[in-house]
Design an enzyme around this catalytic site. Structure first.
Site, short mmCIF file in Angstrom:
data_model
loop_
_atom_site.label_atom_id
_atom_site.label_comp_id
_atom_site.label_asym_id
_atom_site.label_seq_id
_atom_site.Cartn_x
_atom_site.Cartn_y
_atom_site.Cartn_z
N LYS A 63 -3.64 -1.85 15.64
CA LYS A 63 -3.16 -1.06 16.79
C LYS A 63 -4.19 -0.96 17.89
CE LYS A 63 0.10 2.06 14.85
NZ LYS A 63 -0.14 1.90 13.42
N SER A 116 -13.29 1.48 10.21
CA SER A 116 -12.52 1.59 8.97
C SER A 116 -13.17 0.82 7.83
CB SER A 116 -11.11 1.05 9.19
OG SER A 116 -10.41 1.06 7.96
N ASP A 160 -17.11 5.33 13.86
CA ASP A 160 -15.86 5.25 13.11
C ASP A 160 -15.38 3.81 13.02
OD1 ASP A 160 -13.47 5.61 11.84
OD2 ASP A 160 -12.68 7.12 13.22
N LYS A 173 -5.47 10.50 0.75
CA LYS A 173 -5.63 9.16 1.32
C LYS A 173 -6.86 8.52 0.68
CE LYS A 173 -6.81 7.09 5.79
NZ LYS A 173 -7.10 7.39 7.20
N GLU A 179 0.83 -1.21 0.00
CA GLU A 179 0.00 0.00 0.00
C GLU A 179 0.86 1.26 0.00
OE1 GLU A 179 -1.64 1.81 3.45
OE2 GLU A 179 -1.22 0.07 4.71
N ASP A 238 -11.60 -0.59 5.75
CA ASP A 238 -10.77 -1.79 5.55
C ASP A 238 -11.55 -3.06 5.90
OD1 ASP A 238 -8.71 -0.02 5.00
OD2 ASP A 238 -7.57 -0.45 6.83
N VAL A 298 -5.43 0.26 3.00
CA VAL A 298 -5.61 -1.19 2.92
C VAL A 298 -6.82 -1.51 2.03
CG1 VAL A 298 -6.27 -3.25 4.24
CG2 VAL A 298 -4.47 -1.72 5.10
#
Ligand code: PSU
Ligand code: MN
Length: 308
Positions: free
Chosen positions: A164, A145, A143, A91, A30, A147, A111
């Site tokens: 994380k 992602s 929120d 992004k 990425e 992904d 990702v």
């Protein structure tokens, strides 16, 4: 869309095109990690070193980004430098792809977007640092992602060091379970937490060898079970951060993000940069080490997939 129309959007580097023609293993990488995940110049240096590690382990790296209205599969040194230095690279996640392509902007793929592009290019293995997930407090912020939705639908294996602890890892794993995304750990039972080896949660399955991982992917996809797989490869012990330190710094960065009203796609880059500052750069050292470790894992997996 016809295959031919689709190819209009893709621009392969010579190295990647040759590898595909020769049937050699290719590993997708990425570019948001370069533009928004790490500071310059460590970002560009890491990108180059990660590419070389993949070559040294028998595969060909294909770093992905959006430039001049096309999806570039495999970047030149100058492209990496441009992305690393640019202050206005966008992004790009799934929702941003058409805009960045049609407006011919410079885009760095997350990702989610990298999975989409890798799938278009028929590259089933993708290496990164960490995936996005369900953020802490998502029950009010919503929120989550993109992904995770991408993992639910796009058939690419994502080699990462887990996610994380800026995220709610328990909720992230629940979300993946609901959407049928297998979480596979390498060399241990635990799901790793990016900077540290143990999140306190178990992965679904442990598959230590590239051959086992390749057989798993082949079985999933031959059964028509579309969607991605998380291959969670823990940071090497020697490079991991002390758990208490990273937890304290994460909590501080999260509080600051909240105070400053950081929202949307800015949240993750803000937290990454702030944790780096709060740890006096130690988190960056760990980040670089784990990406390199993932490159080895991904190159071996791509090679094993070619062999079965
Ligand atoms: N996690 C990291 N480093 C990163 C990212 C996530 O440890 O660079 C990047 C990846 O590109 C990931 C994106 O896809 O952040 C997730 O952003 P968001 O949370 O806005 O979906
Ligand atoms: Mn988000």
């Amino acid at each position: 869309m016809s295959e031919e129309k689709m190819q209009q959007y893709l621009q392969f580097s010579q190295e990647v095109q040759q590898a595909i023609a020769d049937g050699r293993p290719v590993v997708a990488l990425e570019s948001t990690i370069i533009s928004h995940g790490m500071p310059y110049p460590q970002n560009v240096q890491t990108a180059r070193e990660v590419e070389q590690i993949i070559r040294d382990h028998g595969a060909v790296p294909a770093t992905i980004a959006i430039m001049n209205g096309r999806i570039h599969i495999g970047l030149s040194d100058a492209d990496l430098e441009l992305l690393g230095q640019s202050r206005d690279a966008i992004k790009v996640s799934r929702r941003d792809l058409p805009y960045v392509l049609s407006e011919k902007k410079l885009g760095a793929t997350t990702v989610a977007a990298t999975m989409i592009c890798a799938a278009l290019a028929n590259i089933p293995v993708f290496v990164t640092g960490g995936i996005g997930g369900v953020h802490r407090g998502a029950e009010t912020s919503f929120d989550i992602s993109a992904d995770l939705q991408e993992l639910a639908q796009t058939s690419v294996a994502v080699v990462c060091a887990g996610a994380k602890s800026i995220l709610d890892l328990g909720l992230t794993l629940e979300y993946l379970e609901t959407h049928g995304v297998p979480v596979v750990s390498v060399g241990q039972e635990a799901f790793p937490a990016f900077f540290t080896r143990n999140s306190g949660f178990k992965a679904d399955f442990r598959l230590d060898t590239p051959e086992q991982q390749a057989a798993f992917l082949k079985t999933k996809w031959e059964l028509g079970l579309q969607g991605g797989v998380v291959i969670a490869n823990p940071v090497p012990e020697a490079d991991a951060m002390p758990e208490a330190e990273i937890e304290a710094m994460t909590n501080q960065a999260l509080a600051e993000a909240e105070q400053q009203g950081i929202g949307g796609k800015a949240v993750t880059p803000f937290l990454l940069a702030r944790i780096k500052e709060l740890t006096a750069g130690r988190s960056l050292t760990t980040n670089i080490a784990l990406v390199k470790n993932n490159a080895v894992c991904g190159a071996r997996l791509a090679a094993a997939l070619k062999q079965i």
